[in-house]
Design an enzyme around this catalytic site. Sequence first.
Site, PDB file in Angstrom:
ATOM      1  CD  GLU A   1      -1.905   8.617   6.973  1.00  0.00           C
ATOM      2  OE1 GLU A   1      -0.828   8.881   7.508  1.00  0.00           O
ATOM      3  OE2 GLU A   1      -2.178   7.506   6.469  1.00  0.00           O
TER       4      GLU A   1
ATOM      5  CG  HIS B   1      -6.458   6.016   4.932  1.00  0.00           C
ATOM      6  ND1 HIS B   1      -5.679   5.444   3.966  1.00  0.00           N
ATOM      7  CD2 HIS B   1      -5.618   6.679   5.770  1.00  0.00           C
ATOM      8  CE1 HIS B   1      -4.404   5.744   4.195  1.00  0.00           C
ATOM      9  NE2 HIS B   1      -4.345   6.492   5.288  1.00  0.00           N
TER      10      HIS B   1
ATOM     11  CG  ASP C   1      -1.776   1.239   1.325  1.00  0.00           C
ATOM     12  OD1 ASP C   1      -2.317   1.644   0.276  1.00  0.00           O
ATOM     13  OD2 ASP C   1      -1.900   1.833   2.413  1.00  0.00           O
ATOM     14  CB  SER C   2       0.216   4.761  -0.708  1.00  0.00           C
ATOM     15  OG  SER C   2      -1.021   4.808  -0.024  1.00  0.00           O
TER      16      SER C   2
HETATM   17  N1  DGL Z   1      -3.853   3.912  -0.080  1.00  0.00           N
HETATM   18  C1  DGL Z   1      -4.539   4.939  -0.824  1.00  0.00           C
HETATM   19  C2  DGL Z   1      -5.762   4.343  -1.513  1.00  0.00           C
HETATM   20  O1  DGL Z   1      -6.293   3.329  -1.106  1.00  0.00           O
HETATM   21  C3  DGL Z   1      -4.942   6.106   0.055  1.00  0.00           C
HETATM   22  C4  DGL Z   1      -3.794   6.957   0.543  1.00  0.00           C
HETATM   23  C5  DGL Z   1      -2.997   7.619  -0.565  1.00  0.00           C
HETATM   24  O2  DGL Z   1      -3.492   8.557  -1.220  1.00  0.00           O
HETATM   25  O3  DGL Z   1      -1.889   7.171  -0.797  1.00  0.00           O
HETATM   26  O4  DGL Z   1      -6.202   4.889  -2.494  1.00  0.00           O
END
Ligand code: DGL
Length: 272
Positions: free
Chosen positions: A155, A188, A13-14
Amino acid sequence: MESLRNKPIGVFDSGVGGLTVVRAMMEILPSESFVYLGDTANLPYGEKSAEMVRQYAFHNARFLQEFDIKVMVVACNTASSVALSDLQQAFDFPVIGVIEPAAKEAVKVSPNHRIGVIGTKRTIRTQMYTHKIHEIEPTATVIGKACPLFVPLIEEGFLHHEATTLIAQEYLSPLRGKIDSLILGCTHYPLIRDTIQSVLPEVVLVDSAYSTARELRQLLLEKGWLSDALVPSRLFYATDITEHLNSLARMILPEVPSLVFEEVRLASTPVV
Ligand code: DGL
């Protein structure tokens, strides 16, 4: 394929938000080992260009590949929207994203096929959810809505904060009466599920994390790759260990008190 079944599943994930997918996996697939990578150094992906997100996705995938994984899960909705098919073509293990499982489930639970999708700007801009829903149900009405302030609020730990309720009302009230299900198309958003539901009480919420974990279980079943490990291993990596990373991680996965992230720097080799 006895030799494959107890190999780990790679998840990226990011950031730490993808632990919502891990949480669903741990519930639905408790014997699976996994390696998690949160690319916290480059968060948020949702505000970046598609090309940049694609590059990050490849760096993450190459890191996970080193662990001899049997399957890779792209837990990030933004990366799934932008890079899934490229990743599927580039690697020889199965790669699953969060978009298709959630799209399938939304069509199933949505009696009138009026489906809302919320996500980052990049996810909504790609219209990947809309495409996938239309592949399954061409007559469906899909309304996408970017909710860029949700990620920073979450966050910041504002899960039950009035600021989050206000923003949710601002984003979601226009959808009232127009949709019968809503895909939480961002890692999130399950963390503010109650707030979202309070603004749209009549709407069925589809959590892409759980849809994906169920799809993953189906894939492992079909391939005969379900793990039978008694003590599965869980490794957590992040590209930048920030102050609040561990507290956010514990908020998402309180059942793993020993959760510790190890920092890793990814090589920035250009992706062709
Ligand atoms: N993980 C990203 C998503 O599910 C959300 C957070 C980001 O923008 O990196 O789209």
